[in-house]
Design a protein around this motif. Structure first.
Motif, short mmCIF file in Angstrom:
data_model
loop_
_atom_site.label_atom_id
_atom_site.label_comp_id
_atom_site.label_asym_id
_atom_site.label_seq_id
_atom_site.Cartn_x
_atom_site.Cartn_y
_atom_site.Cartn_z
N THR A 284 0.83 -1.20 0.00
CA THR A 284 0.00 0.00 0.00
C THR A 284 0.86 1.25 0.00
O THR A 284 0.68 2.15 -0.83
CB THR A 284 -0.93 0.02 1.23
OG1 THR A 284 -1.80 -1.12 1.19
CG2 THR A 284 -1.76 1.30 1.26
N TYR A 285 1.82 1.32 0.92
CA TYR A 285 2.65 2.52 1.04
C TYR A 285 3.61 2.66 -0.12
O TYR A 285 3.90 3.77 -0.57
CB TYR A 285 3.39 2.50 2.37
CG TYR A 285 2.45 2.51 3.56
CD1 TYR A 285 1.48 3.51 3.68
CD2 TYR A 285 2.51 1.52 4.53
CE1 TYR A 285 0.61 3.51 4.76
CE2 TYR A 285 1.64 1.52 5.61
CZ TYR A 285 0.69 2.52 5.71
OH TYR A 285 -0.19 2.52 6.77
N GLU A 286 4.13 1.53 -0.63
CA GLU A 286 5.01 1.60 -1.79
C GLU A 286 4.24 2.12 -3.01
O GLU A 286 4.74 2.94 -3.79
CB GLU A 286 5.61 0.22 -2.10
CG GLU A 286 6.62 -0.26 -1.08
CD GLU A 286 7.98 0.41 -1.25
OE1 GLU A 286 8.08 1.36 -2.05
OE2 GLU A 286 8.93 -0.01 -0.57
N MET A 287 3.01 1.64 -3.18
CA MET A 287 2.20 2.07 -4.32
C MET A 287 1.84 3.55 -4.20
O MET A 287 1.87 4.29 -5.18
CB MET A 287 0.92 1.23 -4.40
CG MET A 287 1.16 -0.21 -4.83
SD MET A 287 1.62 -0.33 -6.56
CE MET A 287 0.09 0.13 -7.34
N GLU A 288 1.48 3.98 -3.01
CA GLU A 288 1.14 5.39 -2.80
C GLU A 288 2.35 6.28 -3.07
O GLU A 288 2.22 7.38 -3.62
CB GLU A 288 0.62 5.59 -1.38
CG GLU A 288 -0.77 5.00 -1.17
CD GLU A 288 -1.25 5.15 0.27
OE1 GLU A 288 -0.44 5.60 1.11
OE2 GLU A 288 -2.41 4.81 0.54
N ALA A 289 3.55 5.78 -2.72
CA ALA A 289 4.76 6.55 -2.99
C ALA A 289 5.01 6.70 -4.48
O ALA A 289 5.60 7.68 -4.94
CB ALA A 289 5.96 5.87 -2.32
N LEU A 290 4.54 5.70 -5.26
CA LEU A 290 4.68 5.76 -6.72
C LEU A 290 3.54 6.53 -7.38
O LEU A 290 3.52 6.69 -8.59
CB LEU A 290 4.73 4.34 -7.29
CG LEU A 290 5.98 3.52 -6.94
CD1 LEU A 290 5.79 2.07 -7.37
CD2 LEU A 290 7.21 4.12 -7.60
#
Length: 311
Positions: A284-290
């Motif tokens: 979730t957080y990795e995707m939001e960072a992208l």
């Protein structure tokens, strides 16, 4: 090793896969997760040589897969929509695969059939959905392939059978150095099984990582200070998400755990605790960072309609 190089697959005008590249090392369990239409099944069919890409190429050990019987002899693909010969029993299907796959292990077939408590002489069309999935798994593992591909691996299986299938796949990878590639809609389903995980969405490979490295690079921190403060207090720490309630802050941090902990202790907190993240939280957080809305990737059709109506 399996290498997918800049692969594109088009059906009419629909791009099922759009310039996808990845490398799948030997002796690992490689998981693919994504919503319906993400491209998981298409990629598996390209890996198994069922489809030919419009662009790019798929190679196993440096050799093209498409129209290559020698490579396919080391591979077994269990599709989402299972196929068995009309009127066949599990025993008859085993006899067929024994002729096709030179390493088919009849002793293992009988052992697995007994383990799953299936009647190998019964007609497969009388089996339930879960029993058919078990039958396909038994046949696949009995061929002892170097590469084994499962589409929606655990679909229709009860929790006991899911654990049995997971253990059998892991055992094959560990004992024979086989490579297993499995797909699912559920991150939680793959979390304790896979060595590597890839997220597909709308025909693209959005994210790919070794699970252990992924888990250790991100962590959650709860910290509190007696004085008033805000996010600017932690300018030397890479924070992906920050929230504060009263004097307690919760942060999702990327970096070295020990180094970050030392920096925070140096600020004299009244509370400091590091908390584990689930794989779903990490993605979730990795995707939001992208810049992606991760939760939207896995919305079902009804939820999408509700959100569209709300907008």
């Amino acid at each position: 090793m399996i290498e997918v190089n800049n692969v594109t697959k088009i059906f009419d005008t629909y791009h099922a896969l759009d310039h996808v590249s990845c490398k799948i090392p030997e002796g690992c369990v490689y998981g693919m997760v994504g919503s319906n239409g993400a491209g998981k099944s298409t990629l598996l069919r390209l890996l198994s040589g069922v489809y030919q890409p419009e662009e790019g190429d798929v190679e196993i050990d440096g050799v093209p897969v498409f129209e290559n019987p020698a490579v396919k002899a080391d591979m077994f693909f269990v599709p989402d929509e299972l196929f068995f010969l009309h009127g066949a029993s599990l025993k008859r299907m085993a006899q067929l695969y024994k002729r096709v796959y030179p390493r088919f292990d009849e002793e293992r077939f009988h052992f697995l059939t007994s383990s799953f408590n299936l009647n190998e002489k019964a007609y497969i069309h009388t089996f339930s959905k879960g029993m058919k999935r078990q039958a396909a798994t038994i046949l696949a593992l009995s061929t002892k392939p170097k590469y084994i591909l499962f589409d929606e691996t655990f679909d229709g299986l009860d929790p006991v059978m899911r654990n049995l299938v997971k253990n059998l796949i892991s055992q094959d990878v560990a004992d024979r150095k086989a490579t297993a590639i499995i797909t699912s809609h559920s991150l939680r389903e793959l979390e304790d099984t896979c060595d590597q995980l890839a997220l597909l969405h709308k025909g693209g490979l959005i994210f790919e990582s070794d699970i252990m490295n992924l888990k250790t690079s991100l962590f959650k921190v709860q910290v509190a200070y007696s004085e008033e403060y805000d996010r600017d207090k932690f300018e030397d720490i890479e924070i992906l998400k920050f929230s504060k309630r009263g004097s307690v802050s919760t942060m999702i941090v990327r970096g070295d755990r020990e180094e970050t902990t030392e920096r925070l202790w140096a600020m004299s907190p009244i509370l400091l605790e590091l908390l584990p993240l689930s794989l779903e939280e990490v993605f979730t957080y990795e995707m939001e960072a992208l810049g992606y809305e991760f939760h939207d990737v896995f919305l079902d059709e009804k939820e999408r309609e509700v959100r569209a109506h709300e907008k």
